[in-house]
Design a protein around this motif. Structure first.
Motif, PDB file in Angstrom:
ATOM      1  N   ILE A   3       0.872  -1.174   0.000  1.00  0.00           N
ATOM      2  CA  ILE A   3       0.000   0.000   0.000  1.00  0.00           C
ATOM      3  C   ILE A   3       0.908   1.223   0.000  1.00  0.00           C
ATOM      4  CG2 ILE A   3      -1.746   1.300   1.263  1.00  0.00           C
ATOM      5  CD1 ILE A   3      -2.451  -1.405   2.660  1.00  0.00           C
ATOM      6  N   ALA A   4       0.658   2.146  -0.926  1.00  0.00           N
ATOM      7  CA  ALA A   4       1.461   3.364  -0.993  1.00  0.00           C
ATOM      8  C   ALA A   4       0.645   4.543  -0.484  1.00  0.00           C
ATOM      9  CB  ALA A   4       1.918   3.620  -2.418  1.00  0.00           C
ATOM     10  N   SER A   5       1.322   5.409   0.248  1.00  0.00           N
ATOM     11  CA  SER A   5       0.693   6.612   0.787  1.00  0.00           C
ATOM     12  C   SER A   5       1.528   7.825   0.381  1.00  0.00           C
ATOM     13  CB  SER A   5       0.633   6.502   2.310  1.00  0.00           C
ATOM     14  OG  SER A   5       0.311   7.732   2.889  1.00  0.00           O
ATOM     15  N   LEU A   6       0.862   8.839  -0.155  1.00  0.00           N
ATOM     16  CA  LEU A   6       1.515  10.082  -0.569  1.00  0.00           C
ATOM     17  C   LEU A   6       0.868  11.231   0.190  1.00  0.00           C
ATOM     18  CD1 LEU A   6       3.231  11.887  -2.555  1.00  0.00           C
ATOM     19  CD2 LEU A   6       1.298  11.721  -4.126  1.00  0.00           C
ATOM     20  N   THR A   7       1.678  12.092   0.774  1.00  0.00           N
ATOM     21  CA  THR A   7       1.181  13.275   1.467  1.00  0.00           C
ATOM     22  C   THR A   7       1.637  14.515   0.710  1.00  0.00           C
ATOM     23  OG1 THR A   7       1.321  12.123   3.581  1.00  0.00           O
ATOM     24  CG2 THR A   7       1.123  14.518   3.661  1.00  0.00           C
ATOM     25  N   THR A  78       1.536  18.496  -8.913  1.00  0.00           N
ATOM     26  CA  THR A  78       2.290  19.740  -9.055  1.00  0.00           C
ATOM     27  C   THR A  78       1.754  20.567 -10.225  1.00  0.00           C
ATOM     28  OG1 THR A  78       4.270  18.711  -8.121  1.00  0.00           O
ATOM     29  CG2 THR A  78       4.594  20.705  -9.432  1.00  0.00           C
ATOM     30  N   ARG A  79       1.534  19.920 -11.358  1.00  0.00           N
ATOM     31  CA  ARG A  79       0.993  20.624 -12.541  1.00  0.00           C
ATOM     32  C   ARG A  79      -0.411  21.175 -12.274  1.00  0.00           C
ATOM     33  NH1 ARG A  79       2.930  16.116 -15.039  1.00  0.00           N
ATOM     34  NH2 ARG A  79       0.835  15.320 -15.373  1.00  0.00           N
ATOM     35  N   ILE A  80      -1.261  20.356 -11.716  1.00  0.00           N
ATOM     36  CA  ILE A  80      -2.654  20.766 -11.464  1.00  0.00           C
ATOM     37  C   ILE A  80      -2.693  21.897 -10.446  1.00  0.00           C
ATOM     38  CG2 ILE A  80      -4.884  20.024 -10.537  1.00  0.00           C
ATOM     39  CD1 ILE A  80      -4.150  17.172 -11.658  1.00  0.00           C
ATOM     40  N   ALA A  81      -1.916  21.769  -9.375  1.00  0.00           N
ATOM     41  CA  ALA A  81      -1.882  22.817  -8.351  1.00  0.00           C
ATOM     42  C   ALA A  81      -1.422  24.134  -8.960  1.00  0.00           C
ATOM     43  CB  ALA A  81      -0.956  22.406  -7.203  1.00  0.00           C
ATOM     44  N   ASN A  82      -0.393  24.092  -9.801  1.00  0.00           N
ATOM     45  CA  ASN A  82       0.080  25.313 -10.456  1.00  0.00           C
ATOM     46  C   ASN A  82      -1.006  25.931 -11.326  1.00  0.00           C
ATOM     47  OD1 ASN A  82       2.597  25.162  -9.263  1.00  0.00           O
ATOM     48  ND2 ASN A  82       3.543  24.133 -10.996  1.00  0.00           N
ATOM     49  N   ASP A  83      -1.758  25.093 -12.051  1.00  0.00           N
ATOM     50  CA  ASP A  83      -2.859  25.587 -12.879  1.00  0.00           C
ATOM     51  C   ASP A  83      -3.944  26.248 -12.035  1.00  0.00           C
ATOM     52  OD1 ASP A  83      -1.557  24.670 -15.130  1.00  0.00           O
ATOM     53  OD2 ASP A  83      -2.816  22.873 -15.356  1.00  0.00           O
ATOM     54  N   LEU A  84      -4.101  25.803 -10.796  1.00  0.00           N
ATOM     55  CA  LEU A  84      -5.124  26.342  -9.892  1.00  0.00           C
ATOM     56  C   LEU A  84      -4.612  27.522  -9.059  1.00  0.00           C
ATOM     57  CD1 LEU A  84      -6.566  22.929  -8.624  1.00  0.00           C
ATOM     58  CD2 LEU A  84      -7.677  24.529 -10.205  1.00  0.00           C
ATOM     59  N   GLY A  85      -3.362  27.919  -9.283  1.00  0.00           N
ATOM     60  CA  GLY A  85      -2.796  29.037  -8.545  1.00  0.00           C
ATOM     61  C   GLY A  85      -2.223  28.655  -7.190  1.00  0.00           C
ATOM     62  N   ALA A  86      -1.931  27.387  -7.010  1.00  0.00           N
ATOM     63  CA  ALA A  86      -1.363  26.894  -5.752  1.00  0.00           C
ATOM     64  C   ALA A  86      -0.007  26.259  -6.037  1.00  0.00           C
ATOM     65  CB  ALA A  86      -2.306  25.872  -5.118  1.00  0.00           C
ATOM     66  N   THR A  87       0.712  25.918  -4.988  1.00  0.00           N
ATOM     67  CA  THR A  87       1.983  25.217  -5.130  1.00  0.00           C
ATOM     68  C   THR A  87       2.035  24.062  -4.140  1.00  0.00           C
ATOM     69  OG1 THR A  87       3.065  26.694  -3.549  1.00  0.00           O
ATOM     70  CG2 THR A  87       3.273  27.262  -5.875  1.00  0.00           C
ATOM     71  N   ILE A  88       2.783  23.047  -4.505  1.00  0.00           N
ATOM     72  CA  ILE A  88       3.056  21.948  -3.587  1.00  0.00           C
ATOM     73  C   ILE A  88       4.307  22.354  -2.817  1.00  0.00           C
ATOM     74  CG2 ILE A  88       3.592  19.501  -3.335  1.00  0.00           C
ATOM     75  CD1 ILE A  88       0.851  19.904  -4.544  1.00  0.00           C
ATOM     76  N   SER A  89       4.157  22.669  -1.555  1.00  0.00           N
ATOM     77  CA  SER A  89       5.302  23.131  -0.770  1.00  0.00           C
ATOM     78  C   SER A  89       6.139  21.966  -0.245  1.00  0.00           C
ATOM     79  CB  SER A  89       4.846  24.011   0.388  1.00  0.00           C
ATOM     80  OG  SER A  89       3.979  23.302   1.245  1.00  0.00           O
ATOM     81  N   ASP A  90       5.531  20.791  -0.111  1.00  0.00           N
ATOM     82  CA  ASP A  90       6.260  19.610   0.337  1.00  0.00           C
ATOM     83  C   ASP A  90       5.457  18.370  -0.037  1.00  0.00           C
ATOM     84  OD1 ASP A  90       8.267  18.110   1.477  1.00  0.00           O
ATOM     85  OD2 ASP A  90       7.721  18.545   3.550  1.00  0.00           O
ATOM     86  N   SER A  91       6.153  17.286  -0.266  1.00  0.00           N
ATOM     87  CA  SER A  91       5.472  16.013  -0.540  1.00  0.00           C
ATOM     88  C   SER A  91       6.390  14.869  -0.158  1.00  0.00           C
ATOM     89  CB  SER A  91       5.075  15.914  -2.012  1.00  0.00           C
ATOM     90  OG  SER A  91       6.216  15.881  -2.834  1.00  0.00           O
ATOM     91  N   TRP A  92       5.795  13.783   0.260  1.00  0.00           N
ATOM     92  CA  TRP A  92       6.548  12.576   0.573  1.00  0.00           C
ATOM     93  C   TRP A  92       5.620  11.388   0.449  1.00  0.00           C
ATOM     94  CZ3 TRP A  92       5.001  16.219   4.040  1.00  0.00           C
ATOM     95  CH2 TRP A  92       4.166  15.811   5.077  1.00  0.00           C
ATOM     96  N   TRP A  93       6.200  10.250   0.119  1.00  0.00           N
ATOM     97  CA  TRP A  93       5.406   9.037   0.035  1.00  0.00           C
ATOM     98  C   TRP A  93       6.163   7.885   0.651  1.00  0.00           C
ATOM     99  CZ3 TRP A  93       7.068   5.048  -3.249  1.00  0.00           C
ATOM    100  CH2 TRP A  93       7.999   5.390  -4.228  1.00  0.00           C
ATOM    101  N   GLN A  94       5.381   6.873   1.006  1.00  0.00           N
ATOM    102  CA  GLN A  94       5.948   5.711   1.681  1.00  0.00           C
ATOM    103  C   GLN A  94       5.079   4.484   1.424  1.00  0.00           C
ATOM    104  OE1 GLN A  94       5.856   6.394   5.885  1.00  0.00           O
ATOM    105  NE2 GLN A  94       3.745   7.036   5.876  1.00  0.00           N
TER     106      GLN A  94
END
Length: 98
Positions: A3-7, A78-94
């Motif tokens: 099971i993969a989890s992305l935050t 990242t692409r979608i957030a940028n299109d919506l005027g937002a940014t991904i400030s951090d991300s990690w998965w496990q």
């Protein structure tokens, strides 16, 4: 079964109200869930309008498949957030289960 989890930590600079924040979060959740057939949920009750945390989960019989999927989801977010005027400030998965 792995099971993969992305935050994803979002920064929504232009949000001036809760409505602005919800619009970005809802749109990003829907686009990711429908585009990749994954589960997406908001993880926190943010105290500011300019931030949000999303969690993504996927399950598969193949760890290699999940690795590729999480990379694709992270890039798309990242692409979608940028299109919506937002940014991904951090991300990690496990992997939650081996």
């Amino acid at each position: 079964m792995p099971i993969a989890s992305l935050t994803l930590e979002l920064r929504i600079e232009h949000a001036q109200s809760l409505k602005d924040r919800r619009q970005v979060v809802r749109s990003l959740k829907e686009k990711l869930a429908h585009g990749f057939n994954i589960s997406v949920a908001e993880l926190d009750e943010s105290v500011t309008w300019q931030s949000a945390t999303l969690g993504v989960a996927a399950i598969s019989g193949s760890r290699d498949y999940l690795t590729g999927l999480m990379r694709q989801v992270e890039d798309a977010a990242t692409r979608i957030a940028n299109d919506l005027g937002a940014t991904i400030s951090d991300s990690w998965w496990q992997f939650l289960e081996e």
